[in-house]
Scaffold this motif. Structure first.
Motif, PDB file in Angstrom:
ATOM      1  N   ILE A 425       0.782  -1.179   0.094  1.00 54.17           N
ATOM      2  CA  ILE A 425      -0.045   0.078  -0.027  1.00 54.17           C
ATOM      3  C   ILE A 425       1.143   1.192  -0.140  1.00 54.17           C
ATOM      4  O   ILE A 425       2.064   1.238   0.366  1.00 54.17           O
ATOM      5  N   ASN A 426       0.121   2.429  -0.482  1.00 56.88           N
ATOM      6  CA  ASN A 426       0.969   3.663  -0.382  1.00 56.88           C
ATOM      7  C   ASN A 426       0.286   4.450   0.602  1.00 56.88           C
ATOM      8  O   ASN A 426      -0.825   4.891   0.271  1.00 56.88           O
ATOM      9  N   ILE A 427       1.026   5.217   1.487  1.00 61.03           N
ATOM     10  CA  ILE A 427       0.413   6.166   2.299  1.00 61.03           C
ATOM     11  C   ILE A 427       0.926   7.601   2.225  1.00 61.03           C
ATOM     12  O   ILE A 427       2.308   7.915   2.099  1.00 61.03           O
ATOM     13  N   GLN A 428      -0.030   8.625   1.839  1.00 56.19           N
ATOM     14  CA  GLN A 428       0.492   9.905   1.484  1.00 56.19           C
ATOM     15  C   GLN A 428       0.301  10.813   2.959  1.00 56.19           C
ATOM     16  O   GLN A 428      -0.864  10.844   3.316  1.00 56.19           O
ATOM     17  N   VAL A 429       1.514  11.481   3.345  1.00 55.72           N
ATOM     18  CA  VAL A 429       1.335  12.472   4.341  1.00 55.72           C
ATOM     19  C   VAL A 429       1.616  13.591   3.947  1.00 55.72           C
ATOM     20  O   VAL A 429       1.916  13.893   2.683  1.00 55.72           O
ATOM     21  N   ALA A 430       1.815  14.721   4.666  1.00 55.80           N
ATOM     22  CA  ALA A 430       1.970  16.188   4.313  1.00 55.80           C
ATOM     23  C   ALA A 430       3.108  16.330   3.562  1.00 55.80           C
ATOM     24  O   ALA A 430       3.168  17.193   2.659  1.00 55.80           O
ATOM     25  N   ASP A 431       4.445  15.704   3.818  1.00 53.52           N
ATOM     26  CA  ASP A 431       5.498  15.978   3.250  1.00 53.52           C
ATOM     27  C   ASP A 431       6.232  14.901   2.369  1.00 53.52           C
ATOM     28  O   ASP A 431       7.273  14.874   2.044  1.00 53.52           O
ATOM     29  N   GLY A 432       5.200  13.938   1.847  1.00 50.28           N
ATOM     30  CA  GLY A 432       5.647  12.883   0.920  1.00 50.28           C
ATOM     31  C   GLY A 432       5.042  11.544   1.010  1.00 50.28           C
ATOM     32  O   GLY A 432       3.596  11.809   1.638  1.00 50.28           O
ATOM     33  N   ASN A 433       5.488  10.698   0.465  1.00 48.71           N
ATOM     34  CA  ASN A 433       4.574   9.298   0.364  1.00 48.71           C
ATOM     35  C   ASN A 433       5.326   8.225   1.153  1.00 48.71           C
ATOM     36  O   ASN A 433       6.545   8.123   0.826  1.00 48.71           O
ATOM     37  N   ILE A 434       4.695   7.138   1.654  1.00 52.62           N
ATOM     38  CA  ILE A 434       5.281   6.116   2.447  1.00 52.62           C
ATOM     39  C   ILE A 434       4.952   4.767   1.602  1.00 52.62           C
ATOM     40  O   ILE A 434       3.455   4.639   1.720  1.00 52.62           O
ATOM     41  N   ASN A 435       5.724   3.810   1.231  1.00 54.38           N
ATOM     42  CA  ASN A 435       5.221   2.579   0.754  1.00 54.38           C
ATOM     43  C   ASN A 435       5.289   1.596   1.935  1.00 54.38           C
ATOM     44  O   ASN A 435       6.443   1.437   2.646  1.00 54.38           O
ATOM     45  N   ALA A 436       4.178   0.848   2.223  1.00 55.44           N
ATOM     46  CA  ALA A 436       4.279  -0.192   3.235  1.00 55.44           C
ATOM     47  C   ALA A 436       3.463  -1.531   2.958  1.00 55.44           C
ATOM     48  O   ALA A 436       2.924  -1.625   1.768  1.00 55.44           O
ATOM     49  N   LYS A 437       3.643  -2.506   3.816  1.00 59.84           N
ATOM     50  CA  LYS A 437       3.110  -3.830   3.358  1.00 59.84           C
ATOM     51  C   LYS A 437       2.299  -4.159   4.721  1.00 59.84           C
ATOM     52  O   LYS A 437       2.396  -4.056   5.805  1.00 59.84           O
ATOM     53  N   VAL A 438       1.012  -4.527   4.281  1.00 59.05           N
ATOM     54  CA  VAL A 438      -0.280  -5.193   5.307  1.00 59.05           C
ATOM     55  C   VAL A 438       0.283  -6.404   5.983  1.00 59.05           C
ATOM     56  O   VAL A 438       0.618  -7.327   5.340  1.00 59.05           O
ATOM     57  N   LEU A 439       0.448  -6.436   7.274  1.00 62.01           N
ATOM     58  CA  LEU A 439       0.791  -7.202   8.162  1.00 62.01           C
ATOM     59  C   LEU A 439      -0.434  -8.186   8.754  1.00 62.01           C
ATOM     60  O   LEU A 439      -0.429  -9.376   8.390  1.00 62.01           O
ATOM     61  N   ASN A 440      -1.308  -7.225   9.079  1.00 65.68           N
ATOM     62  CA  ASN A 440      -2.813  -8.051   9.232  1.00 65.68           C
ATOM     63  C   ASN A 440      -3.589  -6.643   9.596  1.00 65.68           C
ATOM     64  O   ASN A 440      -3.253  -5.768   9.450  1.00 65.68           O
ATOM     65  N   THR A 441      -5.148  -7.180   9.496  1.00 64.29           N
ATOM     66  CA  THR A 441      -6.147  -6.023   9.714  1.00 64.29           C
ATOM     67  C   THR A 441      -6.996  -6.421  10.977  1.00 64.29           C
ATOM     68  O   THR A 441      -7.105  -7.728  11.277  1.00 64.29           O
ATOM     69  N   SER A 442      -7.543  -5.416  11.538  1.00 65.37           N
ATOM     70  CA  SER A 442      -8.602  -5.726  12.636  1.00 65.37           C
ATOM     71  C   SER A 442      -9.547  -4.795  12.456  1.00 65.37           C
ATOM     72  O   SER A 442      -9.234  -3.550  12.244  1.00 65.37           O
ATOM     73  N   GLY A 443     -10.736  -5.069  12.989  1.00 61.64           N
ATOM     74  CA  GLY A 443     -11.792  -4.367  12.968  1.00 61.64           C
ATOM     75  C   GLY A 443     -12.135  -3.647  13.921  1.00 61.64           C
ATOM     76  O   GLY A 443     -11.577  -4.000  15.218  1.00 61.64           O
ATOM     77  N   GLN A 444     -12.973  -2.626  14.279  1.00 63.56           N
ATOM     78  CA  GLN A 444     -13.298  -2.045  15.438  1.00 63.56           C
ATOM     79  C   GLN A 444     -14.306  -2.543  16.254  1.00 63.56           C
ATOM     80  O   GLN A 444     -15.115  -3.140  15.597  1.00 63.56           O
TER      81      GLN A 444
END
Length: 444
Positions: A425-444
């Motif tokens: 996945i790609n995460i866009q923040v204020a000063d750039g972009n972060i490429n990351a990999k999903v380890l797991n997901t959890s719901g609320q």
């Protein structure tokens, strides 16, 4: 015996049938009908015989529907047939495709033969046919003076063209001697040359009744005639060789009379039309000449010496008047004192008016510059306000406050159901972009 020469019965009948049908082809023959059967299928089966022999025959529905006679046992007929063999029984038979009464059939054969002969000699060629005269004053008629045909012809001519002369050349039109009578009448009419067109014909009848008009002597007499001939033999469905060789064919004697005559009503109508045309032409010609005469008289008056002198005198008077007026206008202009002109010039305050116009121009320029400046400031303020509003709703402003936008390869991730473990996945923040990999997901 060698095996190759041994035939089955069916093979033999097939060979015999082939030989009969290929060698004999089509034959004409006459005979007496016996053992006639009209099958429910529509086919006819019969035997043709004479005093010494007989032969089985079949006539299929597709052909017997065209037969004009009603066949019966004991009847003499003329048939056209194909020689064949009925294989299942090995019976020799004829397949009939045409059947006529023996008498009429023989006449038809003679008719066809003579027609082919005369056609080959050019008797029926269009180039030998004569056109009917444009004006027909006398009509000759070759027919029986007591038959229905002459009555029909006279009736039509009396009604349509009573002014036309009629000459009857009497002749027998039925029987063995009829052909000689018809030829004699046609020859006599050509010798006397007293008619413009010749009608040759008779009323309806059987093929035997009409046969004189199929005789070669009669056809030749019509072909040799120098007088145009209209054939009028029988009814519309009857066709004789005389019809083919004649210059014009009429369906009936009455129709021939109509073709050879001009309707008196048409003549009267045409005469009236010609009279009206002559009257119109006379009126038009009279009006044209009257107009020409008036034009010539007018031109004559214009060219008369007295008229020329009057015109020149009038022109001279007009020129004198124009010259007098021009001179007077010139004197009036010269009489104006020069001082008056000088005073009028000095009365115009040119320097004052020029200074006034300059002041007004400056004032307008200042007003224009102020208006431009004010409008520029208003547009600038509006632009700044729009930018501020845009900044408030911009996603970038939201990110600048600490939020981020997560995307997968397809779209923005809004739910954990859109990603799986080990997805990139790609995460866009204020000063750039972060490429990351999903380890797991959890719901609320």
């Amino acid at each position: 015996m060698s095996q190759q020469f041994i035939l089955k019965v069916s093979e033999l009948t097939k060979k015999v049938k082939y030989i009969l049908e290929s060698e004999m082809n089509t034959v004409w023959l006459t005979g007496e009908i016996s053992n006639f059967i009209a099958a429910s299928s529509g086919h006819w089966y019969l035997t043709l015989k004479d005093s010494k022999a007989q032969v089985r025959c079949a006539m299929f529905k597709s052909n017997n529907s065209k037969v004009k006679i009603k066949p019966a046992n004991g009847q003499q007929v003329l048939v056209r047939a194909r020689v064949s063999l009925y294989e299942p029984r090995g019976d020799f038979q004829l397949i009939i495709d045409q059947m006529d009464d023996a008498g009429a059939g023989l006449l038809q054969q003679e008719y066809d033969k003579l027609k082919a002969k005369l056609s080959a000699k050019g008797y029926f060629s269009q180039q030998h046919k004569q056109a009917l005269p444009s004006t027909i004053n006398t009509i000759g008629v070759v027919t029986s003076p007591t038959g229905a045909a002459i009555k029909d012809i006279l009736s039509v001519l009396q009604r349509r063209s009573p002014q036309t002369n009629i000459i009857i050349y009497p002749a027998l039109v039925q029987g063995q001697e009829a052909k000689f009578d018809i030829v004699t009448a046609i020859t006599e009419a050509n010798k006397r040359q007293e008619c413009d067109v010749l009608i040759v014909g008779r009323g309806g009848g059987s093929l035997e009744d009409l046969w004189p008009f199929n005789e070669e002597l009669v056809v030749d007499a019509i072909y040799q005639s120098t007088i145009p001939i209209i054939s009028a033999v029988g009814h519309e469905i009857d066709t004789t060789l005389a019809d083919y060789v004649a210059d014009l064919r009429a369906a009936t004697p009455s129709a021939a009379a109509e073709l050879a005559s001009t309707n008196i009503l048409d003549i009267i109508d045409k005469t009236k039309q010609l009279e009206l045309r002559m009257l119109r032409q006379f009126t038009n010609s009279s009006e044209k000449h009257h107009s020409l005469l008036s034009n010539l008289q007018h031109r004559l008056r214009r060219m008369h010496p007295e008229q020329y002198i009057i015109t020149q005198q009038q022109r001279a008077d007009d020129l004198i008047g124009r010259l007098t007026n021009a001179q007077q206008n010139k004197l009036n202009i010269l009489a104006v004192p020069q001082q008056l002109l000088t005073q009028r010039i000095h009365k115009i305050p040119l320097h004052f008016d020029l200074a006034h116009k300059q002041e007004a121009t400056k004032a307008l320029h200042l007003r224009l510059m102020d208006a431009i400046k004010k409008q520029h400031e208003n547009k600038q303020q509006a632009f700044v306000s729009t930018l501020e509003q845009l900044q408030l709703v911009s996603p970038l402003a939201t990110i600048a406050r600490g939020y981020s936008v997560t995307r997968n390869e397809l779209s923005i991730v809004k739910s954990i159901t859109q990603v799986n473990e080990n997805d990139t996945i790609n995460i866009q923040v204020a000063d750039g972009n972060i490429n990351a990999k999903v380890l797991n997901t959890s719901g609320q």
